[in-house]
Write a protein that holds these residues in place. Structure first.
Motif, PDB file in Angstrom:
ATOM      1  N   GLU A  25      34.202  86.303  91.506  1.00  0.00           N
ATOM      2  CA  GLU A  25      34.677  87.368  92.395  1.00  0.00           C
ATOM      3  C   GLU A  25      33.649  87.686  93.471  1.00  0.00           C
ATOM      4  O   GLU A  25      33.997  87.920  94.632  1.00  0.00           O
ATOM      5  CB  GLU A  25      34.953  88.638  91.593  1.00  0.00           C
ATOM      6  N   ARG A  68      34.320  87.383  97.425  1.00  0.00           N
ATOM      7  CA  ARG A  68      34.188  88.553  98.282  1.00  0.00           C
ATOM      8  C   ARG A  68      33.167  88.314  99.398  1.00  0.00           C
ATOM      9  O   ARG A  68      33.333  88.766 100.519  1.00  0.00           O
ATOM     10  CB  ARG A  68      33.779  89.766  97.441  1.00  0.00           C
ATOM     11  N   THR A 105      28.376  92.450  95.873  1.00  0.00           N
ATOM     12  CA  THR A 105      28.169  92.942  94.508  1.00  0.00           C
ATOM     13  C   THR A 105      28.187  94.468  94.488  1.00  0.00           C
ATOM     14  O   THR A 105      28.797  95.090  93.602  1.00  0.00           O
ATOM     15  CB  THR A 105      26.833  92.429  93.940  1.00  0.00           C
ATOM     16  N   ILE A 132      33.071  92.487  86.248  1.00  0.00           N
ATOM     17  CA  ILE A 132      32.909  91.725  87.484  1.00  0.00           C
ATOM     18  C   ILE A 132      32.404  90.322  87.152  1.00  0.00           C
ATOM     19  O   ILE A 132      31.534  90.151  86.294  1.00  0.00           O
ATOM     20  CB  ILE A 132      31.899  92.423  88.423  1.00  0.00           C
ATOM     21  N   GLU A 139      33.809  99.648  92.640  1.00  0.00           N
ATOM     22  CA  GLU A 139      35.206  99.571  92.199  1.00  0.00           C
ATOM     23  C   GLU A 139      35.356  99.450  90.689  1.00  0.00           C
ATOM     24  O   GLU A 139      36.274 100.034  90.108  1.00  0.00           O
ATOM     25  CB  GLU A 139      35.875  98.358  92.859  1.00  0.00           C
ATOM     26  N   LEU A 158      31.757  95.698  94.770  1.00  0.00           N
ATOM     27  CA  LEU A 158      32.507  95.534  93.520  1.00  0.00           C
ATOM     28  C   LEU A 158      32.058  96.540  92.463  1.00  0.00           C
ATOM     29  O   LEU A 158      32.870  97.032  91.684  1.00  0.00           O
ATOM     30  CB  LEU A 158      32.335  94.103  93.006  1.00  0.00           C
TER      31      LEU A 158
END
Length: 215
Positions: free
Chosen positions: A43, A47, A27, A39, A33, A30
């Motif tokens: 995902e 990941r 988390t 998010i 990003e 992400l």
């Protein structure tokens, strides 16, 4: 700062704990990003390599997961502020060195963590738990920096050193946060370079602390 167990059903067994840690780290990755609202839990599970069922066995949903992640992230941020404060205390001599060291050290920590902090701060406006934890963390970290500046109290000419340091640092934080887009308005980096901003803020802070009001 609340513990992770405040927001999640923390596993006790080793393998389950490792899986939960992977969820937290995925988390954070992400959030570096993309923004929180971009998010998905799918995902995060992809990941981290953890199933959706396992994730829901620990938290009730995405909002609760973000609260868990914030606790872990702010703990680490606090450690970074402590380490930076220790470094500055060992290297800076006198107010003229201390002010730019504090302004730059504080600002660069914000910049390096901005992508993740941005999601916490924006979500904090509608999530009381995230807002309260973020405020508590900010106050604790600011206190470390204020203490550094007040270690040069004998050089400060303002009649109320505590108030001058607190007011000045609040304004510096607001300006740096605005520049980095840590609010709902957006980034201000088109106004000039980051290093120029740090230099200007340092000059203004030093001038304020050395200023003797007539009133």
């Amino acid at each position: 700062m609340p513990s992770i167990s405040t927001h999640a059903r923390v596993p006790k067994q080793g393998r389950s704990r490792q899986s939960f840690e992977r969820i937290i780290e995925a988390t954070i990755e992400l959030l570096r990003e993309r923004a929180y609202d971009q998010i998905t839990l799918a995902e995060i599970c992809q990941r981290s390599g953890v199933s959706t069922g396992s994730l829901y066995g620990r938290v009730d949903g995405k909002d609760e997961l973000l609260r868990v992640v914030q606790v872990r992230y702010l703990e680490r941020l606090g450690e970074q502020f402590t380490a930076e404060s220790t470094r500055i205390a060992a290297e800076a001599r006198g107010l003229e060195q201390m002010v730019p060291a504090v302004v730059s050290g504080f600002g660069n920590l914000l910049r390096d963590n901005a992508s993740v902090l941005r999601s916490f701060m924006l979500r904090g406006s509608v999530d009381a738990a995230i807002g309260a934890a973020g405020k508590k963390s900010a106050l604790e970290n600011n206190a470390k920096l204020n203490k550094l500046l007040l270690s040069c109290r004998d050089e400060i000419r303002h009649p109320d050193p505590e108030r001058a340091v607190e007011t000045g640092m609040l304004l510096i934080y607001a300006t740096q946060a605005r520049f980095l887009g840590l609010d709902s308005i957006g980034r201000l980096d088109e106004a000039g370079s980051w290093n120029q901003l740090l230099g200007d803020l340092s000059d203004m802070m030093l001038a304020f602390l050395l200023f003797v009001p007539k009133r």
